[in-house]
Design a protein around this motif. Structure first.
Motif, mmCIF file in Angstrom:
data_model
loop_
_atom_site.group_PDB
_atom_site.id
_atom_site.type_symbol
_atom_site.label_atom_id
_atom_site.label_comp_id
_atom_site.label_asym_id
_atom_site.label_seq_id
_atom_site.Cartn_x
_atom_site.Cartn_y
_atom_site.Cartn_z
ATOM 1 N N ALA A 1 -34.390 -62.586 -24.446
ATOM 2 C CA ALA A 1 -34.577 -61.567 -25.481
ATOM 3 C C ALA A 1 -35.216 -60.293 -24.954
ATOM 4 N N ALA A 2 -35.810 -60.320 -23.777
ATOM 5 C CA ALA A 2 -36.489 -59.137 -23.246
ATOM 6 C C ALA A 2 -36.528 -59.253 -21.731
ATOM 7 N N LYS A 3 -36.853 -58.139 -21.080
ATOM 8 C CA LYS A 3 -37.005 -58.153 -19.622
ATOM 9 C C LYS A 3 -38.053 -59.191 -19.223
ATOM 10 N N ASN A 4 -37.730 -60.004 -18.223
ATOM 11 C CA ASN A 4 -38.727 -60.931 -17.688
ATOM 12 C C ASN A 4 -39.822 -60.146 -16.984
ATOM 13 N N ARG A 5 -41.069 -60.515 -17.222
ATOM 14 C CA ARG A 5 -42.170 -59.819 -16.527
ATOM 15 C C ARG A 5 -42.446 -60.424 -15.158
ATOM 16 N N LEU A 6 -41.812 -61.546 -14.881
ATOM 17 C CA LEU A 6 -41.889 -62.125 -13.527
ATOM 18 C C LEU A 6 -40.462 -62.219 -12.994
ATOM 19 N N HIS A 7 -40.238 -61.690 -11.800
ATOM 20 C CA HIS A 7 -38.901 -61.816 -11.202
ATOM 21 C C HIS A 7 -39.028 -62.047 -9.705
ATOM 22 N N ILE A 8 -37.916 -62.460 -9.112
ATOM 23 C CA ILE A 8 -37.891 -62.760 -7.674
ATOM 24 C C ILE A 8 -37.265 -61.596 -6.920
ATOM 25 N N ASP A 9 -37.900 -61.194 -5.831
ATOM 26 C CA ASP A 9 -37.307 -60.271 -4.861
ATOM 27 C C ASP A 9 -36.825 -61.108 -3.680
ATOM 28 N N PHE A 10 -35.526 -61.105 -3.455
ATOM 29 C CA PHE A 10 -34.975 -61.811 -2.299
ATOM 30 C C PHE A 10 -34.851 -60.832 -1.140
ATOM 31 N N HIS A 11 -35.501 -61.145 -0.039
ATOM 32 C CA HIS A 11 -35.431 -60.287 1.140
ATOM 33 C C HIS A 11 -34.285 -60.763 2.028
ATOM 34 N N VAL A 12 -33.397 -59.837 2.321
ATOM 35 C CA VAL A 12 -32.161 -60.171 3.047
ATOM 36 C C VAL A 12 -31.925 -59.138 4.141
ATOM 37 N N ALA A 13 -31.092 -59.500 5.093
ATOM 38 C CA ALA A 13 -30.817 -58.593 6.214
ATOM 39 C C ALA A 13 -29.921 -57.433 5.773
ATOM 40 N N ASP A 14 -28.948 -57.714 4.922
ATOM 41 C CA ASP A 14 -27.967 -56.696 4.535
ATOM 42 C C ASP A 14 -27.851 -56.659 3.014
ATOM 43 N N VAL A 15 -28.573 -55.723 2.406
ATOM 44 C CA VAL A 15 -28.651 -55.666 0.939
ATOM 45 C C VAL A 15 -27.287 -55.431 0.305
ATOM 46 N N ASP A 16 -26.525 -54.492 0.830
ATOM 47 C CA ASP A 16 -25.248 -54.165 0.184
ATOM 48 C C ASP A 16 -24.242 -55.313 0.293
ATOM 49 N N ALA A 17 -24.232 -55.961 1.428
ATOM 50 C CA ALA A 17 -23.309 -57.098 1.594
ATOM 51 C C ALA A 17 -23.694 -58.231 0.650
ATOM 52 N N GLU A 18 -24.978 -58.516 0.551
ATOM 53 C CA GLU A 18 -25.422 -59.592 -0.344
ATOM 54 C C GLU A 18 -25.177 -59.227 -1.804
ATOM 55 N N ALA A 19 -25.413 -57.953 -2.161
ATOM 56 C CA ALA A 19 -25.193 -57.530 -3.548
ATOM 57 C C ALA A 19 -23.722 -57.725 -3.931
ATOM 58 N N ALA A 20 -22.829 -57.367 -3.038
ATOM 59 C CA ALA A 20 -21.389 -57.516 -3.326
ATOM 60 C C ALA A 20 -21.020 -58.997 -3.435
ATOM 61 N N ARG A 21 -21.552 -59.798 -2.532
ATOM 62 C CA ARG A 21 -21.233 -61.232 -2.544
ATOM 63 C C ARG A 21 -21.745 -61.887 -3.833
#
Lengths: 119, 119
Positions: B64-84
């Protein structure tokens, strides 16, 4: 064939209204250390390296609904930890037994849910 | 003097509407393995042990609303992971540069926020 996930590690980010108060609470409650920060961020780390880093992020809006992601802290003595953390400004919401485990659901000073459960 | 925090480890719990779909998404997106479950719970673990366990918990209500806790995943290639990860059912919400870091904010198939950031 899709390529495989390539996650190196994760960090947890928590939105907060009062950056200093929440920094104090999360450090005292769970053993994090305030390791630095910039602008609206405070970075908290676990000296024992058993928990991921926690990034507190100041936001203008207050909590409006139950968080769909929360942390379960596994501890040796749930009742002792619940009492200690309550004295730091948290609220005890519920206590339950489920599948042989003893859980206490709590909220931090800004209403963010977390649980204590036996290790 | 207050006693010290005694946290042994933490687990992340995510509320979900569709337990099977979210199990598939989180495993394919981030490399978790479905390690078991009971009733409304599925337990996902990281075979590389770099991320805490993730417990998916079926609940009746939608986000119902934005979560106030979220996960940041650290990856080598952000754009490749975002597309995948987008191809697996996630949504790309925003992209920003901040303090020299490149972030992509996304939502899982049920709208839960997470970020991808360079390791």
């Amino acid at each position: 064939m899709a390529s495989s996930p390539r996650v190196d590690y994760l960090v947890l980010t928590l939105d907060v209204l009062d950056l200093d108060r929440q920094t104090t609470f999360w450090c005292e409650a769970f053993g994090y250390k305030h390791q630095g920060g910039v602008a609206q961020y405070h970075s908290l780390g676990d000296p024992a390296d058993k928990m991921p880093k926690l990034l507190l992020q100041r936001v203008p809006e207050a909590k409006a609904a139950k968080n769909r992601l929360h942390i379960d802290f596994h501890v040796a003595d749930v009742d002792a930890e619940a009492a200690r953390i309550e004295a730091l400004g948290a609220t005890r919401v519920a206590r339950r037994e489920e599948f042989g485990l003893h859980w206490v659901t709590m909220q931090d000073p800004e209403g963010n849910e977390f649980c204590l459960v036996v290790s």
